[in-house]
Design an enzyme around this catalytic site. Sequence first.
Site, PDB file in Angstrom:
ATOM      1  N   ARG A  54       0.808  -1.277  -0.131  1.00  0.00           N
ATOM      2  CA  ARG A  54      -0.289   0.251  -0.419  1.00  0.00           C
ATOM      3  C   ARG A  54       0.952   1.513   0.099  1.00  0.00           C
ATOM      4  NH1 ARG A  54      -4.164  -1.629   4.828  1.00  0.00           N
ATOM      5  NH2 ARG A  54      -4.789   0.761   4.440  1.00  0.00           N
ATOM      6  N   HIS A  57      -1.784  -5.220  -4.693  1.00  0.00           N
ATOM      7  CA  HIS A  57      -2.644  -3.942  -4.152  1.00  0.00           C
ATOM      8  C   HIS A  57      -3.065  -3.356  -5.636  1.00  0.00           C
ATOM      9  CE1 HIS A  57      -4.575  -1.071  -1.919  1.00  0.00           C
ATOM     10  NE2 HIS A  57      -3.954   0.342  -2.219  1.00  0.00           N
ATOM     11  N   ASP A 107     -13.295   0.267  -2.045  1.00  0.00           N
ATOM     12  CA  ASP A 107     -12.693   0.945  -2.332  1.00  0.00           C
ATOM     13  C   ASP A 107     -12.947   1.515  -3.505  1.00  0.00           C
ATOM     14  OD1 ASP A 107     -10.265   2.062  -2.220  1.00  0.00           O
ATOM     15  OD2 ASP A 107      -9.386   0.019  -1.795  1.00  0.00           O
ATOM     16  N   LYS A 119     -14.980   5.781  -0.022  1.00  0.00           N
ATOM     17  CA  LYS A 119     -14.209   5.832   1.351  1.00  0.00           C
ATOM     18  C   LYS A 119     -13.390   6.873   1.545  1.00  0.00           C
ATOM     19  CE  LYS A 119     -10.615   2.952   1.334  1.00  0.00           C
ATOM     20  NZ  LYS A 119     -10.254   1.286   2.446  1.00  0.00           N
ATOM     21  N   ARG A 165      -9.317   8.479   3.420  1.00  0.00           N
ATOM     22  CA  ARG A 165      -8.864   8.398   4.967  1.00  0.00           C
ATOM     23  C   ARG A 165      -8.593   8.985   5.158  1.00  0.00           C
ATOM     24  NH1 ARG A 165      -7.442   3.715   5.910  1.00  0.00           N
ATOM     25  NH2 ARG A 165      -7.657   1.677   4.266  1.00  0.00           N
ATOM     26  N   ASP A 183     -13.232  -6.512  -1.308  1.00  0.00           N
ATOM     27  CA  ASP A 183     -11.750  -6.002  -1.223  1.00  0.00           C
ATOM     28  C   ASP A 183     -10.768  -7.153  -1.876  1.00  0.00           C
ATOM     29  OD1 ASP A 183     -10.422  -3.327  -1.427  1.00  0.00           O
ATOM     30  OD2 ASP A 183     -11.254  -3.325   0.692  1.00  0.00           O
ATOM     31  N   ASP A 230      -7.024  -5.053   6.838  1.00  0.00           N
ATOM     32  CA  ASP A 230      -5.919  -5.181   8.259  1.00  0.00           C
ATOM     33  C   ASP A 230      -6.900  -5.303   8.595  1.00  0.00           C
ATOM     34  OD1 ASP A 230      -4.236  -4.434   8.931  1.00  0.00           O
ATOM     35  OD2 ASP A 230      -3.899  -2.612   7.518  1.00  0.00           O
ATOM     36  N   THR A 231      -7.329  -3.405   9.229  1.00  0.00           N
ATOM     37  CA  THR A 231      -7.671  -3.306  11.107  1.00  0.00           C
ATOM     38  C   THR A 231      -9.408  -4.055  10.247  1.00  0.00           C
ATOM     39  OG1 THR A 231      -8.562  -1.384  10.797  1.00  0.00           O
ATOM     40  CG2 THR A 231      -5.893  -1.483  11.514  1.00  0.00           C
TER      41      THR A 231
END
Length: 326
Positions: free
Chosen positions: A105, A138, A179, A202, A204, A229, A233-234
Amino acid sequence: MGKKKKRSHVGDIRLFSGSASSELAHKIAEHLDLPLEGHDLVCFPNENLFVKLHSSVRGQDCYVIQTTSSPVHNNFMELLITLQTLRLDSAARVTAVVPYLCYARSDKKDQPRVPITARLVADMISSEADRYMTFDLHAGQIQGFFSIPGDVLSSFSILTDHLKALLPNMYQPVVVTADLGFAKKARNFAESLQTPLALIEKRRTGNDARAKAMGIIGEINDHDVILVDDEIDTGGSIAEAVHLVKQFGARDVYIVFVHAVLSLNAAERLAALPVKQFICTDTIPIPPDKAAAFGDRLTVLTIADLLAEVILRANQGRSVGALFDE
Ligand code: R5P
């Protein structure tokens, strides 16, 4: 007359399992009916790693299967050290098989005074291996960071084949991506499953892991939703997405992703969501306690057979692209 053995100019296949991918490596070895080669991995008290091969690989075609998930830096150094050990032992060819590539990423300078760590990772692998294999990068452009040839494979058909079997039990399914960077791939999912597509915007808000789902482009009211997706991750993005699609009237929600990074408390966070099924691959092994959080709602599809076939073709000098047309 006996079957003539097809000889490879790069020697025989020698499979090495890194400590992060031992289950996957065993499955690949089983598929190819080959042993995993023995080697010692020692971690000294000062945290330096040391590798020793049990036998010579001179003139052989070596594959190191090691994903670069948590603990990322340990696993990555183990990969590099094993690759170097094989190279120094005069292997004919060394291939880094990295189902999940760390730092992918960090693939551009999107703000001043920041690194492009995916490039650094690619440089380090390129310095020790002759070839690489990985899954669902990615961003496809990361291929250009490597100075060695590679096979960037996709789990697309593994995931869509599984979903096709579930489709008859779904009500007006629609593919949704959380995403916009995954929009093209999501469109391919929708095309393959013959469903409509909807997109979630989305954003960030900083350099930490926080993501905010802003709105939906497309119709999801009274539809079953297949959220796709590349990685979780989190779990922040997908949790936001699930809440949003539910708010917009979605019925059952299925979450489909390739790489189960599942950092921090992501597993518990996801398991608490109103989701019917979670479907992912084994590019990253899911520890039993995390898998248990999902109960029977988790399906992990293996990439082992595909990877084994690609390794075989690479060894025999046969087209890998043709495999995806067959
Ligand atoms: C982002 O660009 C990726 O496609 C995933 O959406 C992201 O990695 C998910 O991260 P998290 O689960 O931490 O929100």
